[in-house]
Design a protein around this motif. Structure first.
Motif, PDB file in Angstrom:
ATOM      1  N   MET A  54       0.806  -1.219   0.000  1.00 15.68           N
ATOM      2  CA  MET A  54       0.000   0.000   0.000  1.00 15.68           C
ATOM      3  C   MET A  54       0.841   1.270   0.000  1.00 15.68           C
ATOM      4  SD  MET A  54      -1.559   2.515   2.376  1.00 15.68           S
ATOM      5  CE  MET A  54      -0.574   1.946   3.697  1.00 15.68           C
ATOM      6  N   GLN A  55       1.986   1.250   0.668  1.00 17.17           N
ATOM      7  CA  GLN A  55       2.772   2.471   0.831  1.00 17.17           C
ATOM      8  C   GLN A  55       3.215   3.098  -0.493  1.00 17.17           C
ATOM      9  OE1 GLN A  55       5.634   1.076   3.697  1.00 17.17           O
ATOM     10  NE2 GLN A  55       4.464   1.932   5.397  1.00 17.17           N
ATOM     11  N   PRO A  56       3.773   2.342  -1.459  1.00 15.47           N
ATOM     12  CA  PRO A  56       4.135   2.994  -2.720  1.00 15.47           C
ATOM     13  C   PRO A  56       2.923   3.482  -3.510  1.00 15.47           C
ATOM     14  CG  PRO A  56       4.791   0.670  -2.744  1.00 15.47           C
ATOM     15  CD  PRO A  56       4.251   0.971  -1.393  1.00 15.47           C
ATOM     16  N   GLU A  57       1.798   2.782  -3.378  1.00 13.76           N
ATOM     17  CA  GLU A  57       0.587   3.233  -4.068  1.00 13.76           C
ATOM     18  C   GLU A  57       0.111   4.562  -3.506  1.00 13.76           C
ATOM     19  OE1 GLU A  57      -1.013   2.135  -6.733  1.00 13.76           O
ATOM     20  OE2 GLU A  57       0.480   0.560  -6.965  1.00 13.76           O
ATOM     21  N   LEU A  58       0.159   4.686  -2.197  1.00 10.25           N
ATOM     22  CA  LEU A  58      -0.253   5.937  -1.555  1.00 10.25           C
ATOM     23  C   LEU A  58       0.704   7.065  -1.928  1.00 10.25           C
ATOM     24  CD1 LEU A  58      -2.509   6.880   0.295  1.00 10.25           C
ATOM     25  CD2 LEU A  58      -1.064   6.366   2.243  1.00 10.25           C
ATOM     26  N   ALA A  59       1.993   6.771  -1.971  1.00  8.15           N
ATOM     27  CA  ALA A  59       2.980   7.779  -2.377  1.00  8.15           C
ATOM     28  C   ALA A  59       2.758   8.193  -3.831  1.00  8.15           C
ATOM     29  CB  ALA A  59       4.387   7.231  -2.196  1.00  8.15           C
ATOM     30  N   ARG A  60       2.386   7.244  -4.666  1.00  2.59           N
ATOM     31  CA  ARG A  60       2.102   7.558  -6.064  1.00  2.59           C
ATOM     32  C   ARG A  60       0.865   8.457  -6.156  1.00  2.59           C
ATOM     33  NH1 ARG A  60       2.077   2.541  -7.955  1.00  2.59           N
ATOM     34  NH2 ARG A  60       4.335   2.572  -8.069  1.00  2.59           N
ATOM     35  N   GLY A  61      -0.108   8.222  -5.287  1.00  2.00           N
ATOM     36  CA  GLY A  61      -1.295   9.076  -5.248  1.00  2.00           C
ATOM     37  C   GLY A  61      -0.942  10.504  -4.889  1.00  2.00           C
ATOM     38  N   TYR A  67      -3.965  12.871  -3.506  1.00  2.00           N
ATOM     39  CA  TYR A  67      -3.906  13.017  -2.057  1.00  2.00           C
ATOM     40  C   TYR A  67      -2.913  14.108  -1.717  1.00  2.00           C
ATOM     41  CZ  TYR A  67      -6.425   8.761  -0.694  1.00  2.00           C
ATOM     42  OH  TYR A  67      -7.391   7.822  -0.472  1.00  2.00           O
ATOM     43  N   HIS A  68      -3.185  14.822  -0.632  1.00  2.00           N
ATOM     44  CA  HIS A  68      -2.228  15.773  -0.107  1.00  2.00           C
ATOM     45  C   HIS A  68      -1.184  14.995   0.676  1.00  2.00           C
ATOM     46  CE1 HIS A  68      -0.627  19.028   2.428  1.00  2.00           C
ATOM     47  NE2 HIS A  68      -1.009  19.822   1.442  1.00  2.00           N
ATOM     48  N   GLN A  69       0.028  15.489   0.721  1.00  2.00           N
ATOM     49  CA  GLN A  69       1.127  14.803   1.396  1.00  2.00           C
ATOM     50  C   GLN A  69       0.803  14.500   2.859  1.00  2.00           C
ATOM     51  OE1 GLN A  69       4.255  13.611   0.384  1.00  2.00           O
ATOM     52  NE2 GLN A  69       4.224  12.775   2.447  1.00  2.00           N
ATOM     53  N   ASN A  70       0.239  15.473   3.558  1.00  2.00           N
ATOM     54  CA  ASN A  70      -0.067  15.267   4.975  1.00  2.00           C
ATOM     55  C   ASN A  70      -1.151  14.211   5.167  1.00  2.00           C
ATOM     56  OD1 ASN A  70       1.785  17.238   5.414  1.00  2.00           O
ATOM     57  ND2 ASN A  70       0.337  18.783   6.120  1.00  2.00           N
ATOM     58  N   LYS A  75      -2.524   8.756   6.992  1.00  2.00           N
ATOM     59  CA  LYS A  75      -3.085   7.430   6.740  1.00  2.00           C
ATOM     60  C   LYS A  75      -2.036   6.342   6.951  1.00  2.00           C
ATOM     61  CE  LYS A  75      -6.686   8.696   3.424  1.00  2.00           C
ATOM     62  NZ  LYS A  75      -7.825   8.129   4.133  1.00  2.00           N
ATOM     63  N   MET A  76      -0.834   6.581   6.439  1.00  2.00           N
ATOM     64  CA  MET A  76       0.246   5.608   6.564  1.00  2.00           C
ATOM     65  C   MET A  76       0.608   5.400   8.037  1.00  2.00           C
ATOM     66  SD  MET A  76       3.426   5.619   3.919  1.00  2.00           S
ATOM     67  CE  MET A  76       2.606   6.480   2.601  1.00  2.00           C
ATOM     68  N   SER A  77       0.704   6.488   8.777  1.00  2.00           N
ATOM     69  CA  SER A  77       1.067   6.421  10.179  1.00  2.00           C
ATOM     70  C   SER A  77       0.027   5.648  10.983  1.00  2.00           C
ATOM     71  CB  SER A  77       1.221   7.833  10.735  1.00  2.00           C
ATOM     72  OG  SER A  77       1.458   7.794  12.111  1.00  2.00           O
ATOM     73  N   ARG A  78      -1.232   5.931  10.762  1.00  2.00           N
ATOM     74  CA  ARG A  78      -2.286   5.273  11.513  1.00  2.00           C
ATOM     75  C   ARG A  78      -2.367   3.783  11.198  1.00  2.00           C
ATOM     76  NH1 ARG A  78      -7.025   9.940  11.291  1.00  2.00           N
ATOM     77  NH2 ARG A  78      -5.966  11.360  12.720  1.00  2.00           N
ATOM     78  N   LEU A  79      -2.192   3.443   9.914  1.00  3.74           N
ATOM     79  CA  LEU A  79      -2.217   2.032   9.555  1.00  3.74           C
ATOM     80  C   LEU A  79      -0.991   1.299  10.124  1.00  3.74           C
ATOM     81  CD1 LEU A  79      -3.592   2.168   5.921  1.00  3.74           C
ATOM     82  CD2 LEU A  79      -4.721   1.194   7.910  1.00  3.74           C
ATOM     83  N   ARG A  82      -1.688   0.565  13.713  1.00  2.54           N
ATOM     84  CA  ARG A  82      -2.670  -0.518  13.896  1.00  2.54           C
ATOM     85  C   ARG A  82      -2.051  -1.887  13.604  1.00  2.54           C
ATOM     86  NH1 ARG A  82      -7.865   0.898  10.607  1.00  2.54           N
ATOM     87  NH2 ARG A  82      -8.529  -1.101  11.432  1.00  2.54           N
ATOM     88  N   VAL A  83      -1.181  -1.945  12.593  1.00  3.57           N
ATOM     89  CA  VAL A  83      -0.526  -3.220  12.271  1.00  3.57           C
ATOM     90  C   VAL A  83       0.421  -3.613  13.400  1.00  3.57           C
ATOM     91  CG1 VAL A  83       1.128  -4.343  10.723  1.00  3.57           C
ATOM     92  CG2 VAL A  83      -0.755  -3.005   9.770  1.00  3.57           C
ATOM     93  N   ALA A  84       1.147  -2.649  13.934  1.00  2.00           N
ATOM     94  CA  ALA A  84       2.084  -2.927  15.014  1.00  2.00           C
ATOM     95  C   ALA A  84       1.367  -3.394  16.283  1.00  2.00           C
ATOM     96  CB  ALA A  84       2.930  -1.696  15.316  1.00  2.00           C
TER      97      ALA A  84
END
Length: 86
Positions: A54-61, A67-70, A75-79, A82-84
């Motif tokens: 998901m991370q490279p896809e979100l960065a590509r967005g 998507y705005h950078q923030n 989204k990346m931070s929260r996910l 949750r995974v951790a």
């Protein structure tokens, strides 16, 4: 109604860009949902793998302007958190 040729061209271009952007947004959301599904199932390995996809896809967005950078960082931070926690 558009009168000038340039305004008519912009309408055509905007319609094409709308379709491209909708497809990009849908693709990113699909990857995010894969991570969330794995989290809900409690499968840490699958969630980690989905997160890495998901991370490279979100960065590509972000780079394509859907998507705005923030927003992407949040989204990346929260996910990640949750995974951790699984």
């Amino acid at each position: 109604m558009a009168n000038t040729p340039q305004a008519k061209k912009r309408i055509r271009r905007n319609a094409k860009r709308e379709l491209v952007n909708k497809n990009r947004l849908s693709r990113v959301r699909t990857y995010i949902k894969k991570v969330e599904t794995a989290i809900e199932a409690g499968d840490k390995d699958a969630a980690s793998a989905a997160l890495r996809e998901m991370q490279p896809e979100l960065a590509r967005g972000v780079s394509k302007g859907i998507y705005h950078q923030n927003t992407a960082s949040r989204k990346m931070s929260r996910l990640n958190k949750r995974v951790a926690a699984i």
